[in-house]
Design a protein around this motif. Structure first.
Motif, mmCIF file in Angstrom:
data_model
loop_
_atom_site.group_PDB
_atom_site.id
_atom_site.type_symbol
_atom_site.label_atom_id
_atom_site.label_comp_id
_atom_site.label_asym_id
_atom_site.label_seq_id
_atom_site.Cartn_x
_atom_site.Cartn_y
_atom_site.Cartn_z
ATOM 1 N N PHE A 22 0.836 -1.205 0.000
ATOM 2 C CA PHE A 22 0.000 0.000 0.000
ATOM 3 C C PHE A 22 0.868 1.252 0.000
ATOM 4 O O PHE A 22 0.625 2.206 -0.745
ATOM 5 C CB PHE A 22 -0.913 0.033 1.236
ATOM 6 C CG PHE A 22 -2.040 -0.954 1.208
ATOM 7 C CD1 PHE A 22 -2.593 -1.369 0.014
ATOM 8 C CD2 PHE A 22 -2.556 -1.476 2.388
ATOM 9 C CE1 PHE A 22 -3.632 -2.290 -0.016
ATOM 10 C CE2 PHE A 22 -3.587 -2.384 2.367
ATOM 11 C CZ PHE A 22 -4.125 -2.798 1.163
ATOM 12 N N ILE A 62 2.590 1.898 -3.375
ATOM 13 C CA ILE A 62 1.639 2.319 -4.408
ATOM 14 C C ILE A 62 1.160 3.744 -4.162
ATOM 15 O O ILE A 62 1.034 4.543 -5.097
ATOM 16 C CB ILE A 62 0.456 1.337 -4.479
ATOM 17 C CG1 ILE A 62 0.939 -0.012 -5.006
ATOM 18 C CG2 ILE A 62 -0.664 1.887 -5.370
ATOM 19 C CD1 ILE A 62 -0.106 -1.101 -4.985
ATOM 20 N N LEU A 63 0.917 4.085 -2.891
ATOM 21 C CA LEU A 63 0.448 5.431 -2.572
ATOM 22 C C LEU A 63 1.484 6.490 -2.927
ATOM 23 O O LEU A 63 1.139 7.636 -3.240
ATOM 24 C CB LEU A 63 0.090 5.527 -1.084
ATOM 25 C CG LEU A 63 -1.181 4.789 -0.661
ATOM 26 C CD1 LEU A 63 -1.315 4.782 0.864
ATOM 27 C CD2 LEU A 63 -2.421 5.418 -1.289
ATOM 28 N N LYS A 87 3.134 6.605 -5.558
ATOM 29 C CA LYS A 87 3.101 6.831 -7.001
ATOM 30 C C LYS A 87 2.004 7.802 -7.421
ATOM 31 O O LYS A 87 1.981 8.269 -8.559
ATOM 32 C CB LYS A 87 2.891 5.498 -7.736
ATOM 33 C CG LYS A 87 3.925 4.433 -7.412
ATOM 34 C CD LYS A 87 5.317 4.849 -7.834
ATOM 35 C CE LYS A 87 6.328 3.738 -7.569
ATOM 36 N NZ LYS A 87 7.709 4.137 -7.926
ATOM 37 N N SER A 88 1.064 8.084 -6.524
ATOM 38 C CA SER A 88 -0.041 9.022 -6.812
ATOM 39 C C SER A 88 -0.835 8.623 -8.060
ATOM 40 O O SER A 88 -1.099 9.432 -8.946
ATOM 41 C CB SER A 88 0.498 10.453 -6.960
ATOM 42 O OG SER A 88 1.068 10.896 -5.747
ATOM 43 N N TYR A 89 -1.195 7.342 -8.129
ATOM 44 C CA TYR A 89 -2.050 6.870 -9.212
ATOM 45 C C TYR A 89 -3.485 7.351 -8.982
ATOM 46 O O TYR A 89 -3.811 7.900 -7.927
ATOM 47 C CB TYR A 89 -2.038 5.338 -9.279
ATOM 48 C CG TYR A 89 -0.723 4.725 -9.667
ATOM 49 C CD1 TYR A 89 -0.058 5.097 -10.824
ATOM 50 C CD2 TYR A 89 -0.138 3.729 -8.869
ATOM 51 C CE1 TYR A 89 1.162 4.511 -11.185
ATOM 52 C CE2 TYR A 89 1.072 3.140 -9.220
ATOM 53 C CZ TYR A 89 1.715 3.540 -10.375
ATOM 54 O OH TYR A 89 2.908 2.969 -10.726
ATOM 55 N N ILE A 110 -7.497 6.704 -8.199
ATOM 56 C CA ILE A 110 -8.078 5.866 -7.158
ATOM 57 C C ILE A 110 -8.337 4.455 -7.670
ATOM 58 O O ILE A 110 -8.141 3.464 -6.949
ATOM 59 C CB ILE A 110 -9.395 6.488 -6.607
ATOM 60 C CG1 ILE A 110 -9.955 5.649 -5.449
ATOM 61 C CG2 ILE A 110 -10.428 6.668 -7.708
ATOM 62 C CD1 ILE A 110 -9.043 5.563 -4.256
ATOM 63 N N THR A 120 -4.968 2.672 -7.842
ATOM 64 C CA THR A 120 -4.473 2.502 -6.468
ATOM 65 C C THR A 120 -5.157 1.331 -5.784
ATOM 66 O O THR A 120 -4.544 0.633 -4.972
ATOM 67 C CB THR A 120 -4.710 3.796 -5.662
ATOM 68 O OG1 THR A 120 -4.014 4.877 -6.290
ATOM 69 C CG2 THR A 120 -4.211 3.651 -4.235
ATOM 70 N N ILE A 147 -7.435 2.140 2.348
ATOM 71 C CA ILE A 147 -7.119 3.423 1.708
ATOM 72 C C ILE A 147 -7.910 4.554 2.357
ATOM 73 O O ILE A 147 -7.377 5.648 2.605
ATOM 74 C CB ILE A 147 -7.387 3.342 0.194
ATOM 75 C CG1 ILE A 147 -6.322 2.451 -0.464
ATOM 76 C CG2 ILE A 147 -7.394 4.735 -0.448
ATOM 77 C CD1 ILE A 147 -6.561 2.172 -1.921
ATOM 78 N N PRO A 195 -1.977 10.923 -1.197
ATOM 79 C CA PRO A 195 -2.423 11.297 -2.545
ATOM 80 C C PRO A 195 -3.801 11.957 -2.536
ATOM 81 O O PRO A 195 -4.675 11.582 -1.749
ATOM 82 C CB PRO A 195 -2.483 9.949 -3.287
ATOM 83 C CG PRO A 195 -1.591 9.046 -2.518
ATOM 84 C CD PRO A 195 -1.678 9.483 -1.091
ATOM 85 N N PHE A 206 -7.039 12.081 -4.210
ATOM 86 C CA PHE A 206 -7.866 11.344 -5.161
ATOM 87 C C PHE A 206 -9.081 12.151 -5.622
ATOM 88 O O PHE A 206 -9.959 11.624 -6.304
ATOM 89 C CB PHE A 206 -8.342 10.026 -4.534
ATOM 90 C CG PHE A 206 -7.231 9.071 -4.223
ATOM 91 C CD1 PHE A 206 -6.405 8.591 -5.229
ATOM 92 C CD2 PHE A 206 -7.001 8.644 -2.925
ATOM 93 C CE1 PHE A 206 -5.373 7.704 -4.949
ATOM 94 C CE2 PHE A 206 -5.983 7.755 -2.625
ATOM 95 C CZ PHE A 206 -5.162 7.290 -3.638
#
Length: 318
Positions: free
Chosen positions: A93, A96-97, A99-101, A103, A106, A196, A211, A213
């Motif tokens: 988690f 991945i967070l 990377k600011s993908y 939602i 993510t 999340i 991030p 979202f």
């Protein structure tokens, strides 16, 4: 320098203490532990992000070693692999967070990772025991049904109901085995989604970046998903059993997505009307505890494609 060192050790030991306590609760308190298990990656997510990769990994390793020693002493090592996966998911988690993908991405990436781990574990157990994965899943579901019967017997559920479940255990287990792919996907997605959401609360309260979202209360299911929903429903009329169950799996997943859509509408309503947090928690509990409320939220998510309910919700005027 001493202040930095003291802050590090304070954060490290508090991370080990909190993570170990969560893991031990999952291992030794069955009913409460099954609920906490969903959110058990959060401590590792927080301390891994706050302390950095190396120190965060050290928190996880020391926590698992401490818990393993206690479990070994109490002869309860069976839950250790689940706790290890939970801790590793916290690290995933965190990565991945960073990377600011979006939602959707993510949520999707940890879900894929979790499903791969679950599948690998099932196939490993299948290889070691020499039992087909299908029968392992069936055995697991049967044991859960038996535990449920014992639990409901303790709370004075009528004997007629319990006998009905006992007499149809094989059929009930068979049904859940056939929809297991959809249930596994939904369970993984729901767990990731909760982590999340609650992770954001924890990070912001501790001044950690998270991030953006956007406004998740405005989230909508893809419009074309309705055609997949219709196709899944249509296959229920097929004369071939495996096609019906394949369609049922698709249908269940689609309905879950519309449940998330409906929850976004509910969240928008609560925020717009300034509903107190305690009252919100109560209504969310009702949504998940009472199937009638769940159905209403799913239907709202589905028909929002045409009705756009949020445009009719106006802020409270003082």
């Amino acid at each position: 320098m001493n202040r930095i060192r003291d802050a590090f050790f304070s954060s490290f030991f508090s991370g080990v203490a909190v993570s170990s306590l969560i893991f031990l609760t999952v291992a030794f308190v069955p009913f409460l532990g099954s609920v906490i298990l969903i959110l058990s990656p959060l401590p590792i997510l927080f301390y891994y992000t706050r302390n950095g990769r190396v120190r965060g990994l050290a928190v996880l390793i020391v926590s698992l070693c401490a818990v393993a020693a206690i479990l070994k002493f109490s002869d309860s090592m069976a839950s250790l692999p689940i706790l290890a996966v939970s801790g590793c998911m916290g690290m995933i988690f965190s990565e991945i967070l960073k990377k600011s993908y979006s939602i959707e991405i993510t949520i999707l990436l940890p879900v894929i990772a979790l499903l791969i781990v679950w599948s690998s574990f099932i196939f490993y157990q299948s290889t070691v025991s020499g039992v087909a994965p299908f029968y392992l899943i069936e055995s697991y579901i049967n044991s859960n049904i038996q535990e449920s019967i014992q639990f409901y017997a303790k709370i004075d559920v009528p004997d007629e109901t319990l006998n009905l479940v006992r007499d149809n255990t094989k059929q009930i287990a068979g049904f859940f085995v056939n929809v297991f792919p959809a249930l596994a996907l939904i369970s993984a997605t729901f767990a990731v989604w909760l982590n999340i959401l609650y992770g954001k609360e924890i990070f912001l309260k501790n001044a950690l970046s998270y991030p953006d979202f956007g406004d998740l209360s405005q989230w909508k299911a893809p419009e074309k998903l309705v055609w997949l929903l219709i196709a899944g429903g249509g296959t229920l009329l097929a004369p071939v059993e495996w096609i019906r169950f394949a369609g049922l799996n698709v249908l269940i997943v689609c309905l879950f997505v519309y449940l998330l859509h409906g929850l976004a509408i509910v969240s928008f309503f609560f925020r717009t009307k300034n509903v107190p947090r305690l009252l919100r928690a109560f209504f969310y509990f009702l949504i998940f505890a009472q199937q009638y409320f769940t159905i209403v939220v799913v239907v709202a998510g589905l028909f929002d494609l045409w009705a756009d309910f949020r445009k009719y919700i106006r802020p409270v005027t003082e």
